[in-house]
Design a protein around this motif. Structure first.
Motif, PDB file in Angstrom:
ATOM      1  N   THR A  11      -1.912  -6.963  10.279  1.00 41.51           N
ATOM      2  CA  THR A  11      -0.459  -6.870  10.193  1.00 41.51           C
ATOM      3  C   THR A  11       0.061  -8.029   9.360  1.00 41.51           C
ATOM      4  N   VAL A  12       0.760  -7.710   8.275  1.00 42.94           N
ATOM      5  CA  VAL A  12       1.338  -8.715   7.387  1.00 42.94           C
ATOM      6  C   VAL A  12       2.846  -8.695   7.598  1.00 42.94           C
ATOM      7  N   SER A  13       3.380  -9.750   8.182  1.00 42.97           N
ATOM      8  CA  SER A  13       4.792  -9.780   8.541  1.00 42.97           C
ATOM      9  C   SER A  13       5.242 -11.210   8.747  1.00 42.97           C
ATOM     10  N   SER A  14       6.539 -11.444   8.480  1.00 45.30           N
ATOM     11  CA  SER A  14       7.141 -12.734   8.772  1.00 45.30           C
ATOM     12  C   SER A  14       7.531 -12.846  10.236  1.00 45.30           C
ATOM     13  N   GLY A  40       1.790 -13.437   1.686  1.00 47.57           N
ATOM     14  CA  GLY A  40       1.192 -14.477   0.865  1.00 47.57           C
ATOM     15  C   GLY A  40      -0.016 -15.137   1.475  1.00 47.57           C
ATOM     16  N   GLY A  41      -0.296 -14.840   2.719  1.00 45.16           N
ATOM     17  CA  GLY A  41      -1.406 -15.451   3.413  1.00 45.16           C
ATOM     18  C   GLY A  41      -2.729 -14.761   3.148  1.00 45.16           C
ATOM     19  N   GLU A  55       2.542  -4.288   2.372  1.00 43.28           N
ATOM     20  CA  GLU A  55       1.865  -3.036   2.036  1.00 43.28           C
ATOM     21  C   GLU A  55       0.386  -3.057   2.396  1.00 43.28           C
ATOM     22  N   ASP A  56      -0.140  -4.225   2.728  1.00 45.88           N
ATOM     23  CA  ASP A  56      -1.526  -4.326   3.164  1.00 45.88           C
ATOM     24  C   ASP A  56      -1.684  -4.112   4.669  1.00 45.88           C
ATOM     25  N   THR A  57      -0.581  -3.956   5.380  1.00 49.04           N
ATOM     26  CA  THR A  57      -0.646  -3.690   6.810  1.00 49.04           C
ATOM     27  C   THR A  57      -1.347  -2.357   7.049  1.00 49.04           C
ATOM     28  N   ALA A  58      -2.420  -2.386   7.809  1.00 44.70           N
ATOM     29  CA  ALA A  58      -3.224  -1.190   8.025  1.00 44.70           C
ATOM     30  C   ALA A  58      -4.321  -1.502   9.025  1.00 44.70           C
ATOM     31  N   ASN A  84      -6.601 -12.002   0.067  1.00 41.34           N
ATOM     32  CA  ASN A  84      -5.660 -13.045  -0.315  1.00 41.34           C
ATOM     33  C   ASN A  84      -4.360 -12.425  -0.814  1.00 41.34           C
ATOM     34  N   SER A  85      -3.327 -13.247  -0.894  1.00 44.95           N
ATOM     35  CA  SER A  85      -2.022 -12.817  -1.402  1.00 44.95           C
ATOM     36  C   SER A  85      -1.544 -11.546  -0.728  1.00 44.95           C
TER      37      SER A  85
END
Length: 118
Positions: free
Chosen positions: A115-118, A15-16, A89-92, A84-85
């Motif tokens: 890297t998109v992760s909690s 979401g970031g 799946e945007d990790t690349a 945004n948002s």
């Protein structure tokens, strides 16, 4: 023949947002359309976005349209990608690439990790 250097990648929560930059040198920047391309872990290259030489037109892959914004500053020889948002799946690794003769992507940067992760 020219160089491209990406920056701005990092770790972000789902979401970031994140803004990537690409600095160009060694060629006449505003003679060329520019692209962003990404590669997820273990996957092939995926085209993300294109911007024409003067920023007059932009194009996006379907999954990115509405979330990502490509832009350029020809006075500073820089290309940007506002994301945004973001989801996992945007990790690349994200690359900027010049569109050269015959529409080939002939110069690439080294890439920057997102890297998109909690």
């Amino acid at each position: 023949e020219g160089q491209l250097v990406e920056s701005g990648g990092g770790l972000v929560q789902p979401g970031g947002s994140l803004r990537l930059s690409c600095a160009a040198s060694g060629f006449i920047f505003d003679d060329y359309a520019m692209n962003w391309v990404r590669q997820a872990p273990g996957k092939g290259l995926e085209w993300v976005s294109l911007i024409t030489w003067n920023g007059g037109a932009t194009y996006y892959a379907d999954s990115m349209e509405g979330r990502f914004t490509i832009s350029r500053d020809n006075a500073e020889n820089t290309l940007s990608l506002q994301m945004n948002s973001l989801t996992s799946e945007d990790t690349a690794v994200y690359y900027c690439a010049r569109r050269g003769g015959r529409y080939a992507l002939d110069i690439w940067g080294q890439g920057t990790q997102v890297t998109v992760s909690s």
